[in-house]
Design a protein around this motif. Structure first.
Motif, PDB file in Angstrom:
ATOM      1  N   ASP A  46       0.927  -1.142  -0.020  1.00 40.25           N
ATOM      2  CA  ASP A  46       0.113  -0.030   0.046  1.00 40.25           C
ATOM      3  C   ASP A  46       0.825   1.385  -0.059  1.00 40.25           C
ATOM      4  O   ASP A  46       0.220   2.406   0.131  1.00 40.25           O
ATOM      5  CB  ASP A  46      -1.171   0.132   1.161  1.00 40.25           C
ATOM      6  CG  ASP A  46      -2.322   0.851   0.899  1.00 40.25           C
ATOM      7  OD1 ASP A  46      -2.592   0.990  -0.126  1.00 40.25           O
ATOM      8  OD2 ASP A  46      -2.913   1.455   1.697  1.00 40.25           O
ATOM      9  N   TYR A  47       2.268   1.134  -0.253  1.00 43.02           N
ATOM     10  CA  TYR A  47       3.031   2.389  -0.281  1.00 43.02           C
ATOM     11  C   TYR A  47       3.929   2.275  -1.685  1.00 43.02           C
ATOM     12  O   TYR A  47       4.964   3.036  -1.399  1.00 43.02           O
ATOM     13  CB  TYR A  47       4.016   2.150   1.144  1.00 43.02           C
ATOM     14  CG  TYR A  47       3.114   2.569   2.074  1.00 43.02           C
ATOM     15  CD1 TYR A  47       2.647   3.800   2.622  1.00 43.02           C
ATOM     16  CD2 TYR A  47       2.924   1.582   3.055  1.00 43.02           C
ATOM     17  CE1 TYR A  47       2.052   4.157   4.005  1.00 43.02           C
ATOM     18  CE2 TYR A  47       2.334   1.772   4.162  1.00 43.02           C
ATOM     19  CZ  TYR A  47       1.904   2.972   4.507  1.00 43.02           C
ATOM     20  OH  TYR A  47       1.050   3.153   5.730  1.00 43.02           O
ATOM     21  N   GLY A  48       3.629   1.755  -2.703  1.00 41.71           N
ATOM     22  CA  GLY A  48       4.277   1.904  -3.918  1.00 41.71           C
ATOM     23  C   GLY A  48       5.446   1.008  -3.823  1.00 41.71           C
ATOM     24  O   GLY A  48       6.280   1.589  -4.471  1.00 41.71           O
ATOM     25  N   GLN A  49       5.803   0.170  -3.056  1.00 39.44           N
ATOM     26  CA  GLN A  49       6.754  -0.496  -3.152  1.00 39.44           C
ATOM     27  C   GLN A  49       7.006  -1.938  -3.619  1.00 39.44           C
ATOM     28  O   GLN A  49       8.132  -2.406  -4.117  1.00 39.44           O
ATOM     29  CB  GLN A  49       7.439  -0.623  -1.461  1.00 39.44           C
ATOM     30  CG  GLN A  49       7.938   0.903  -0.972  1.00 39.44           C
ATOM     31  CD  GLN A  49       8.104   1.024   0.453  1.00 39.44           C
ATOM     32  OE1 GLN A  49       8.128  -0.298   1.097  1.00 39.44           O
ATOM     33  NE2 GLN A  49       8.410   1.962   0.771  1.00 39.44           N
ATOM     34  N   CYS A  50       5.778  -2.381  -3.574  1.00 41.56           N
ATOM     35  CA  CYS A  50       5.895  -3.869  -4.086  1.00 41.56           C
ATOM     36  C   CYS A  50       5.448  -4.276  -5.429  1.00 41.56           C
ATOM     37  O   CYS A  50       5.571  -5.567  -6.039  1.00 41.56           O
ATOM     38  CB  CYS A  50       4.818  -4.684  -2.948  1.00 41.56           C
ATOM     39  SG  CYS A  50       3.108  -4.548  -3.202  1.00 41.56           S
ATOM     40  N   ASN A  94       1.128   2.392 -10.162  1.00 42.67           N
ATOM     41  CA  ASN A  94       0.672   1.701  -8.754  1.00 42.67           C
ATOM     42  C   ASN A  94      -0.445   2.266  -8.560  1.00 42.67           C
ATOM     43  O   ASN A  94      -0.588   3.632  -8.368  1.00 42.67           O
ATOM     44  CB  ASN A  94       1.984   2.018  -7.758  1.00 42.67           C
ATOM     45  CG  ASN A  94       3.086   1.315  -8.023  1.00 42.67           C
ATOM     46  OD1 ASN A  94       3.851   2.281  -8.888  1.00 42.67           O
ATOM     47  ND2 ASN A  94       3.614   0.253  -7.656  1.00 42.67           N
ATOM     48  N   CYS A 145      -2.013   2.245  -5.814  1.00 46.84           N
ATOM     49  CA  CYS A 145      -2.431   2.580  -4.260  1.00 46.84           C
ATOM     50  C   CYS A 145      -1.711   3.919  -4.033  1.00 46.84           C
ATOM     51  O   CYS A 145      -2.178   4.560  -3.022  1.00 46.84           O
ATOM     52  CB  CYS A 145      -1.318   1.516  -3.333  1.00 46.84           C
ATOM     53  SG  CYS A 145       0.461   1.702  -3.785  1.00 46.84           S
ATOM     54  N   LEU A 146      -0.930   4.455  -5.041  1.00 47.40           N
ATOM     55  CA  LEU A 146      -0.453   5.835  -4.618  1.00 47.40           C
ATOM     56  C   LEU A 146      -0.967   6.748  -5.358  1.00 47.40           C
ATOM     57  O   LEU A 146      -0.491   8.074  -5.730  1.00 47.40           O
ATOM     58  CB  LEU A 146       1.204   5.603  -5.312  1.00 47.40           C
ATOM     59  CG  LEU A 146       2.231   5.104  -4.160  1.00 47.40           C
ATOM     60  CD1 LEU A 146       3.746   5.615  -4.414  1.00 47.40           C
ATOM     61  CD2 LEU A 146       1.706   5.555  -2.542  1.00 47.40           C
TER      62      LEU A 146
END
Lengths: 327, 208
Positions: free
Chosen positions: B93-97, B110, B112-113
């Motif tokens: 939920d933070y643009g990392q995965c 993404n 989520c961002l």
């Protein structure tokens, strides 16, 4: 996430007015950093002014340079034919940053405004003078392996995370802004600030000022360029340290002009002008590059966990210059 | 922020402004600061109050939708919670995965961002929109063939990214594929199978 009021103006002046009049308002473009910060409660704007409907996405040639609109996407700039021909260093730096998905959202204006990735800034239970002035710096005596070796203060040792900005400072870019008092130009080297006693201020933008474009002047750095990024995995990670190198080399291997900047070492993209001057007139050899690296690292000071940067720095500079020269 | 509600604009006689302000003024007694300041700001653009939903037009997997969303709804949450398109996954939920990767106007992002309202008028494609009825998309078939999934959680994002990777022309070599798939994390480590699937689709030369 706190509630906020949302507007999507189509006129630039309306966007500027909306933010200038309200200290709790913020522009939003790609959102790749701001949404993240809002989710974590690091920042809570009460008003978001979505600027995506403003016509600021063009990349065009003008006045002996390229004008890149603030809303041009990182991916679009990196893939742009003119950018690749005239400013390949910028394309390399952009492609070294983030992931393809993020580069499809992140804008040029937003990229240079992204906040530090210092863990103490993101963790709202920890002290951080940048997030909450006066609370102290968690990194100073904490886990500071990612932190600054140049230009820091006892209030903040965070580094600026943008790769693109390292290339732009090397290329003498100029930021065009529009604000409540009209338009002005800010040389890239003066755009970001050192922390001093006010680390909460990342840039010299005035309230309500909107980045409209970045100008990158044409120059001789169309071939011998390299962006060396050192990180903990092969891709998609912030730099432990990075080097933007650009050389103009004549037929007898003598350096006619040089540009050098580092990322991950200071509160702002760190231009290495003394080393640049030292390179000019010298042969493009590893020995010259080693001397330039030694000059570049003068004045660097490390903390408990980032002493490796004192050795990594000169090696990365030499590698960047060697790769650039061979290009 | 000022807390005193002032008369927004007594001299502005446009009907649109009148309607907007009269609505706002009526609501002022009941609502918190942001709405009051919205009226004061006299914005000439449509303003969404915190208590209101913002109208949003989207085309999702080929279907035109007229929606109404709260501004802080991310595109990911809109897809999953309001449209019940649960194929797109919420990972970090933070643009990392990269588990939330979808295509917006053909470009992978993404979900989520970004706030859903920022995509007004755009065309969204999710993993549900990739197959043609019961006929799988070539990339989905290749993932099955090469066992490109293990727990499967990252798979929708991986496939959306993989399709984009080929379309963008960044599937030229294993190294390039790995670089351009680096925004999608797989905790099981199915990476080599994913790379094989993408190479297979690229070599097949089918339209993706």
């Amino acid at each position: 996430m706190n509630q906020f009021q949302y507007s999507r103006p189509t006129k630039q002046q309306a966007a500027i007015d909306a933010v200038a009049k309200d200290p709790n308002a913020a522009f939003i473009a790609g959102g790749t950093n701001l949404v993240d910060l809002m989710k974590r409660g690091v920042t809570s704007p009460q008003k978001l002014v979505d600027i995506n409907r403003l016509p600021l996405g063009k990349i065009e040639s003008q006045n002996n340079g390229l004008r890149i609109g603030a809303l041009a996407l990182n991916s679009a700039v990196a893939e742009d034919r003119q950018v690749r021909e005239k400013q390949p260093l910028l394309a390399l730096a952009l492609n070294a940053g983030a992931s393809p998905q993020l580069r499809n959202m992140a804008t040029v204006g937003g990229n240079m405004l992204q906040r530090t990735r210092c863990a103490y800034f993101y963790d709202t239970t920890m002290p951080c003078n940048k997030r909450q002035p006066g609370t102290g710096c968690g990194a100073l005596e904490g886990v500071n392996r990612m932190h600054a070796i140049f230009g820091f203060s006892d209030k903040c040792i965070a580094v600026h995370p943008s790769d693109m900005s390292v290339a732009l400072v090397a290329l003498d870019a100029v930021v065009q802004v529009s604000g409540p008092k009209g338009n002005r130009s800010i040389p890239f080297a003066d755009f970001h600030r050192l922390p001093g006693d006010t680390p909460e201020k990342d840039t010299n933008l005035a309230p309500g000022e909107l980045i409209t474009a970045v100008d990158v002047p044409d120059g001789p750095f169309t071939k011998h360029v390299h962006y060396q990024k050192v990180r903990e995995r092969a891709s998609y990670a912030f730099a432990l340290l990075s080097v933007a190198a650009a050389l103009d080399i004549d037929g007898s291997n003598i350096i006619k002009a040089a540009r050098l900047a580092m990322g991950g070492v200071a509160h702002k993209p760190w231009r290495l002008t003394t080393a640049e001057q030292m390179l000019v007139g010298k042969p493009a050899t590893e020995e010259t590059f080693r001397q330039a690296a030694d000059v570049a690292m003068q004045g660097a000071k490390s903390f408990k966990h980032n002493a490796y940067k004192l050795k990594l720095g000169p090696n990365a500079i030499v590698q960047a210059l060697k790769t650039a020269a061979a290009a | 922020m000022n807390t005193e509600p002032e008369n927004a604009s007594p001299h502005d006689d446009s009907r649109r402004t009148f309607l907007k302000q009269s609505t706002l003024l009526t609501a002022m007694a009941l609502v918190p600061g942001p709405v009051v300041s919205a009226a004061e700001a006299k914005l000439d653009e449509r303003v969404a109050e915190a208590i209101e939903q913002v109208p949003l037009s989207l085309k999702v997997n080929g279907k035109k939708l007229k929606l109404s969303v709260e501004p802080r709804t991310t595109l990911l949450d809109l897809l999953r919670e309001q449209l019940h398109l649960n194929g797109t996954k919420k990972g970090c939920d933070y643009g990392q995965c990269g588990a939330c990767t979808v295509h917006v106007d053909g470009q992978r992002v993404n979900s989520c961002l970004s706030f859903a309202v920022m995509h007004d008028g755009k065309e969204i494609t999710t993993i549900e929109g990739l197959a043609d009825g019961d006929k799988l998309h070539p990339m989905q078939e290749a993932f099955v063939k090469h066992d490109g999934f293990q727990c499967g959680y990252c798979t929708p994002g991986q496939i959306m990214s993989a399709v984009a990777c080929v379309r963008e022309g960044h599937a030229g070599s294993e190294g390039e594929i790995r670089e351009y798939m680096s925004g999608n994390i797989c905790r099981c480590g199915a990476y080599s199978n994913i790379v094989a699937a993408i190479q297979d689709v690229k070599k097949g030369g089918q339209k993706v």
